[in-house]
Design an enzyme around this catalytic site. Structure first.
Site, mmCIF file in Angstrom:
data_model
loop_
_atom_site.group_PDB
_atom_site.id
_atom_site.type_symbol
_atom_site.label_atom_id
_atom_site.label_comp_id
_atom_site.label_asym_id
_atom_site.label_seq_id
_atom_site.Cartn_x
_atom_site.Cartn_y
_atom_site.Cartn_z
ATOM 1 N N ARG A 14 15.698 20.356 -26.760
ATOM 2 C CA ARG A 14 15.850 19.002 -26.205
ATOM 3 C C ARG A 14 16.424 19.061 -24.789
ATOM 4 O O ARG A 14 16.052 18.266 -23.928
ATOM 5 C CB ARG A 14 16.721 18.140 -27.128
ATOM 6 C CG ARG A 14 15.922 17.627 -28.333
ATOM 7 C CD ARG A 14 16.795 17.199 -29.509
ATOM 8 N NE ARG A 14 17.777 16.206 -29.159
ATOM 9 C CZ ARG A 14 18.963 16.074 -29.768
ATOM 10 N NH1 ARG A 14 19.296 16.884 -30.755
ATOM 11 N NH2 ARG A 14 19.785 15.139 -29.405
ATOM 12 N N ARG A 61 11.364 8.240 -20.395
ATOM 13 C CA ARG A 61 11.808 9.622 -20.455
ATOM 14 C C ARG A 61 10.888 10.581 -19.694
ATOM 15 O O ARG A 61 11.145 11.778 -19.683
ATOM 16 C CB ARG A 61 11.798 10.046 -21.918
ATOM 17 C CG ARG A 61 13.108 10.663 -22.396
ATOM 18 C CD ARG A 61 12.951 10.715 -23.875
ATOM 19 N NE ARG A 61 13.855 11.483 -24.616
ATOM 20 C CZ ARG A 61 14.740 10.948 -25.474
ATOM 21 N NH1 ARG A 61 14.901 9.661 -25.564
ATOM 22 N NH2 ARG A 61 15.452 11.742 -26.219
ATOM 23 N N ARG A 86 28.732 17.928 -33.023
ATOM 24 C CA ARG A 86 28.027 16.898 -33.789
ATOM 25 C C ARG A 86 27.211 17.537 -34.915
ATOM 26 O O ARG A 86 27.161 17.017 -36.027
ATOM 27 C CB ARG A 86 27.106 16.114 -32.839
ATOM 28 C CG ARG A 86 26.421 14.952 -33.476
ATOM 29 C CD ARG A 86 25.993 13.929 -32.435
ATOM 30 N NE ARG A 86 24.656 14.180 -31.925
ATOM 31 C CZ ARG A 86 24.076 13.449 -30.964
ATOM 32 N NH1 ARG A 86 24.732 12.471 -30.384
ATOM 33 N NH2 ARG A 86 22.871 13.719 -30.564
HETATM 34 P P1 AMP Z 1 16.994 10.226 -28.888
HETATM 35 O O1 AMP Z 1 17.750 9.612 -30.018
HETATM 36 O O2 AMP Z 1 16.832 9.276 -27.730
HETATM 37 O O3 AMP Z 1 17.561 11.544 -28.462
HETATM 38 O O4 AMP Z 1 15.509 10.517 -29.431
HETATM 39 C C1 AMP Z 1 15.295 11.391 -30.518
HETATM 40 C C2 AMP Z 1 13.867 11.920 -30.483
HETATM 41 O O5 AMP Z 1 12.936 10.826 -30.548
HETATM 42 C C3 AMP Z 1 13.492 12.663 -29.216
HETATM 43 O O6 AMP Z 1 13.878 14.024 -29.250
HETATM 44 C C4 AMP Z 1 11.975 12.489 -29.215
HETATM 45 O O7 AMP Z 1 11.351 13.334 -30.150
HETATM 46 C C5 AMP Z 1 11.812 11.070 -29.723
HETATM 47 N N1 AMP Z 1 11.849 10.075 -28.608
HETATM 48 C C6 AMP Z 1 12.783 9.100 -28.405
HETATM 49 N N2 AMP Z 1 12.510 8.390 -27.296
HETATM 50 C C7 AMP Z 1 11.377 8.929 -26.783
HETATM 51 C C8 AMP Z 1 10.598 8.667 -25.622
HETATM 52 N N3 AMP Z 1 10.934 7.691 -24.748
HETATM 53 N N4 AMP Z 1 9.493 9.432 -25.412
HETATM 54 C C9 AMP Z 1 9.137 10.400 -26.260
HETATM 55 N N5 AMP Z 1 9.838 10.723 -27.348
HETATM 56 C C10 AMP Z 1 10.947 10.005 -27.635
#
Ligand code: AMP
Length: 194
Positions: free
Chosen positions: A148, A88, A127
């Site tokens: 986000r 990311r 959602r």
């Molecule tokens: P997601 O479900 O992929 O949107 O992830 C939810 C949250 O988890 C994100 O908003 C971050 O806080 C954390 N997160 C997930 N993947 C990562 C990553 N590769 N690097 C940093 N934070 C992450």
């Protein structure tokens, strides 16, 4: 097949990732899901990341790198995997390169699901209000969604440029129905079997 799927929050990554992983017979490795499990399980990792996640920010590159490395070292990931939500940041791309070279593996494809911000905001508002087919996430409220999106533009969009330069980026229109988007991804990945 070793694959990365990414796109803005609300692009439908999770839904597509589940289907792609099942169709190609590889584990679906979602860093967001792993972190949410850690939070709900009250583990030491969960305690460390909860506040950052609730604010819509990213956990540290090195910490998420450790989580991913441990997961990709599991036997079920030997023949392939679908990474959802990692890398990311450009630094996470380097971390993934290092993990893969340690495993003697390379990435086959990076799929970017493209959805205009207007559509993303509509989907995420839906959602947040109704639940995503039952999935209500702690970070699905309006302020966190905006944060986000900002984090995605600032930190994650540059990841696409890196993989575009390497010639392994596939850009897929994520605005259609779930079936249409899946068909577009599948046709892009045709011929790449685990
Ligand atoms: P997601 O479900 O992929 O949107 O992830 C939810 C949250 O988890 C994100 O908003 C971050 O806080 C954390 N997160 C997930 N993947 C990562 C990553 N590769 N690097 C940093 N934070 C992450």
């Amino acid at each position: 097949m070793r694959l990365v799927l990414f796109g803005p929050p609300g692009a439908g990554k999770g839904t597509q990732a589940t289907r792609i992983a099942a169709a190609w017979g590889v584990p679906h490795v979602s860093t967001g899901a792993m972190l949410r499990d850690a939070v709900s399980g009250g583990t030491a990792l969960g305690t460390r990341v909860k506040d950052v996640m609730d604010r819509g920010l990213l956990v540290s590159d090195d910490l998420i790198g450790e989580v991913v490395e441990q997961r990709l070292r599991q036997p079920d990931a030997r023949r392939g995997f679908l990474l959802d939500g990692f890398p990311r940041t450009p630094r996470q791309v380097e971390i993934l390169d290092r993990i893969l070279s340690g495993l003697g593996a390379t990435l086959d494809r990076v799929v970017l699901l493209e959805v205009p911000e207007r559509v993303v905001l509509q989907r995420l508002a839906g959602r947040a209000a109704a639940g995503d087919g039952g999935t209500v996430r702690a970070d699905d409220n309006e302020d966190t969604i905006r944060e986000r999106m900002r984090v995605y533009r600032a930190q994650t969009e540059p990841v696409a440029d890196i993989y575009r330069r390497r010639g392994i980026l596939a850009e897929i229109d994520g605005t259609g129905t779930i079936d249409e988007v899946f068909a577009a991804v599948a046709s892009e990945l045709k011929g790449q079997r685990a």
